[in-house]
Design an enzyme around this catalytic site. Structure first.
Site, PDB file in Angstrom:
ATOM      1  N   HIS A 173       6.477 -27.127  -0.859  1.00  0.00           N
ATOM      2  CA  HIS A 173       5.770 -28.184  -1.583  1.00  0.00           C
ATOM      3  C   HIS A 173       4.701 -27.612  -2.506  1.00  0.00           C
ATOM      4  CE1 HIS A 173       7.542 -31.470   0.893  1.00  0.00           C
ATOM      5  NE2 HIS A 173       7.790 -30.421   1.666  1.00  0.00           N
ATOM      6  N   LYS A 211     -13.734   1.270  -4.084  1.00  0.00           N
ATOM      7  CA  LYS A 211     -14.798   1.734  -3.184  1.00  0.00           C
ATOM      8  C   LYS A 211     -15.859   2.496  -3.963  1.00  0.00           C
ATOM      9  CE  LYS A 211     -11.947   2.164   0.970  1.00  0.00           C
ATOM     10  NZ  LYS A 211     -11.332   3.105   1.890  1.00  0.00           N
ATOM     11  N   GLU A 237       0.820  -1.205   0.000  1.00  0.00           N
ATOM     12  CA  GLU A 237       0.000   0.000   0.000  1.00  0.00           C
ATOM     13  C   GLU A 237       0.863   1.268   0.000  1.00  0.00           C
ATOM     14  OE1 GLU A 237      -2.906   0.031   3.168  1.00  0.00           O
ATOM     15  OE2 GLU A 237      -4.521   0.493   1.803  1.00  0.00           O
TER      16      GLU A 237
HETATM   17  O1  PA5 Z   1      -3.324   1.698   5.968  1.00  0.00           O
HETATM   18  C1  PA5 Z   1      -4.429   2.214   5.798  1.00  0.00           C
HETATM   19  O2  PA5 Z   1      -4.593   3.429   5.875  1.00  0.00           O
HETATM   20  C2  PA5 Z   1      -5.647   1.364   5.492  1.00  0.00           C
HETATM   21  O3  PA5 Z   1      -5.317   0.035   5.377  1.00  0.00           O
HETATM   22  C3  PA5 Z   1      -6.686   1.520   6.607  1.00  0.00           C
HETATM   23  O4  PA5 Z   1      -6.113   1.149   7.821  1.00  0.00           O
HETATM   24  C4  PA5 Z   1      -7.932   0.672   6.328  1.00  0.00           C
HETATM   25  O5  PA5 Z   1      -8.481   1.019   5.099  1.00  0.00           O
HETATM   26  C5  PA5 Z   1      -8.974   0.875   7.422  1.00  0.00           C
HETATM   27  O6  PA5 Z   1      -9.325   2.221   7.524  1.00  0.00           O
HETATM   28  P1  PA5 Z   1     -10.119   2.780   8.765  1.00  0.00           P
HETATM   29  O7  PA5 Z   1      -9.259   2.647   9.984  1.00  0.00           O
HETATM   30  O8  PA5 Z   1     -10.389   4.199   8.426  1.00  0.00           O
HETATM   31  O9  PA5 Z   1     -11.372   1.968   8.903  1.00  0.00           O
END
Ligand code: PA5
Length: 424
Positions: A299, A414, A278
């Protein structure tokens, strides 16, 4: 505590040639002057963390002692993976003490949600809902269902202490809901993004409630912060790892396989994949973070690593001292022809498998291997290692010219999903 070994990394450039660039990015992290500088609160968090809130976590743990046997943790992504990775690494997969911990809010699978509802019918449940934005759909769907389960089972009044919210300090749907319902609240700091938030209440609260020593965990993060805040690549293993990734990227390796030899580290790999995927995978760039647990996956994926397309290098996380060793038993009949291992520790067998595999992949298969050795699976070591990876991630992304702290690509699915769901 943590040792980085690049002997088999097959780097074609000298790490030190990156010092000027590393020094520049080091300043960005230290002085909050790089891209995404609103989100570098994690860099000094091991000293700057909210001490009052930390005490409140410990007090709540004491207050709730003996009042639950099952903890539901509702969250996704950075609001989920760190706590789960820590729990599995530190407590193992089948812990015999502490509450059962079940993670929800990380899927739309109706099947999973129904299974959990059935499973917890007769358990004594508390719930920690975690969302920085307070609007994440997976989390919100599960939260409504499990909130209603708790309210129905214990009544609205009791639900007040059985539900704890971790969210933004000032705004968001979850914040206003928690205010209205009277839940105890903990904070996701403004300047710490989800995947960098394990050391905040996001990770610390569920871990404390599950019985993990969070003081030790924070001590590990602090020692790592001191070790990895040094500008010189020569003296900073996190920066060495960050630079090694850039060199391998230049050498044409487009995938990094994070390899462990312990099943209870599988979720560490999942956390690591989110952190690097990410943070780095933007604008058509980035090394694909993937993972395997050996020898299990030798394996399956082992064939590809040894003999397939030469696109990947391996990063091994090796824990030097794991608890609960087993001595391989003797057998008079020896019908399975396994007596050649009689009296040997199974940990030794695992180690020999690891050494043999390293030689097979690196020497025979010409696959670069980075080794990271961690002393043990304690809370302290977890804290130390997590900081190592976060610091390396910030640096390696800056070296690649990428802002590590946003995730614009995640919004695309989203939008499409909301349209289909009929959300305004
Ligand atoms: O690293 C990030 O920002 C994302 O993975 C968020 O943690 C994830 O989308 C969850 O978001 P939120 O804490 O707003 O529900």
């Amino acid at each position: 505590m943590l040792k980085l070994d690049l002997t088999n990394a097959k780097l074609k450039e000298d790490l030190s040639t990156y010092q000027t660039k590393v020094s520049e990015a080091h300043r960005w992290l230290e002085d909050k002057t790089g891209a995404g500088n609103d989100f570098v609160g994690w860099v000094k968090w091991p000293v700057n963390y909210d001490k009052e809130e930390f005490d409140r976590i410990l007090k709540l743990k004491e207050k709730l002692k003996g009042k639950y046997d099952c903890l539901l943790v509702c969250g996704i992504g950075g609001s989920y993976l760190g706590a789960r990775a820590a729990l599995e690494m530190i407590r193992g997969l089948y812990p015999t003490d502490g509450p059962e911990v079940i993670f929800v809010g990380n899927t739309f699978s109706n099947n999973y949600i129904s299974q959990v509802l059935k499973h917890i019918e007769n358990k004594n449940v508390i719930l920690n809902v975690i969302s920085k934005s307070g609007t994440t759909t997976e989390t919100s769907v599960a939260f409504r269902i499990f909130k209603q389960f708790i309210e129905k089972k214990y009544g609205e009044e009791e639900a007040k202490w059985r539900i704890i919210a971790t969210t933004d300090a000032h705004k968001g749907t979850l914040k206003s809901l928690a205010d209205k319902k009277g839940y105890e609240e903990f904070v996701v700091p403004d300047d710490v993004g989800g995947r960098f938030s394990v050391f905040t209440a996001v990770g610390l609260l569920p871990l404390a409630l599950a019985g993990v020593d969070i003081k030790e965990l924070m001590k590990g993060s602090l020692d790592a912060m001191n070790a990895y805040s040094i500008e010189s690549i020569e003296e900073n293993d996190a920066y060495k790892y960050a630079v090694a990734r850039r060199i391998l990227d230049k050498q044409g390796y487009t995938a990094e396989m994070f390899v462990t030899y312990e099943l209870q580290l599988t979720m560490i790999a999942e956390w690591w994949k989110q952190l690097f995927g990410e943070s780095e995978g933007k604008g058509g760039n980035g090394i694909l973070p993937t993972s395997a647990c050996f020898s299990t996956d030798l394996h399956s994926l082992g064939q590809f690593v040894q003999d397939g397309r030469k696109v990947l290098y391996e990063t091994l996380l090796l824990i030097d001292e794991m608890p609960n060793d087993i001595v391989f038993p003797d057998d008079d009949e020896n019908l399975d022809n396994m007596n050649y291992l009689t009296g040997k520790n199974v940990s030794w067998v695992n180690k020999m498998a690891q050494q043999g595999t390293l030689s097979a992949h690196a020497d025979d298969g010409n696959v670069p291997n980075i080794e990271i050795h961690l002393k043990d699976n304690s809370a302290y070591s977890f804290g130390y290692m997590i900081y190592f990876f976060m610091r390396a991630c910030g640096m390696t992304c800056y070296l690649a010219g990428v802002n590590p702290f946003n995730q614009p690509g995640v919004e695309v699915y989203k939008k499409k999903m909301f349209k289909l769901l009929g959300k305004e």
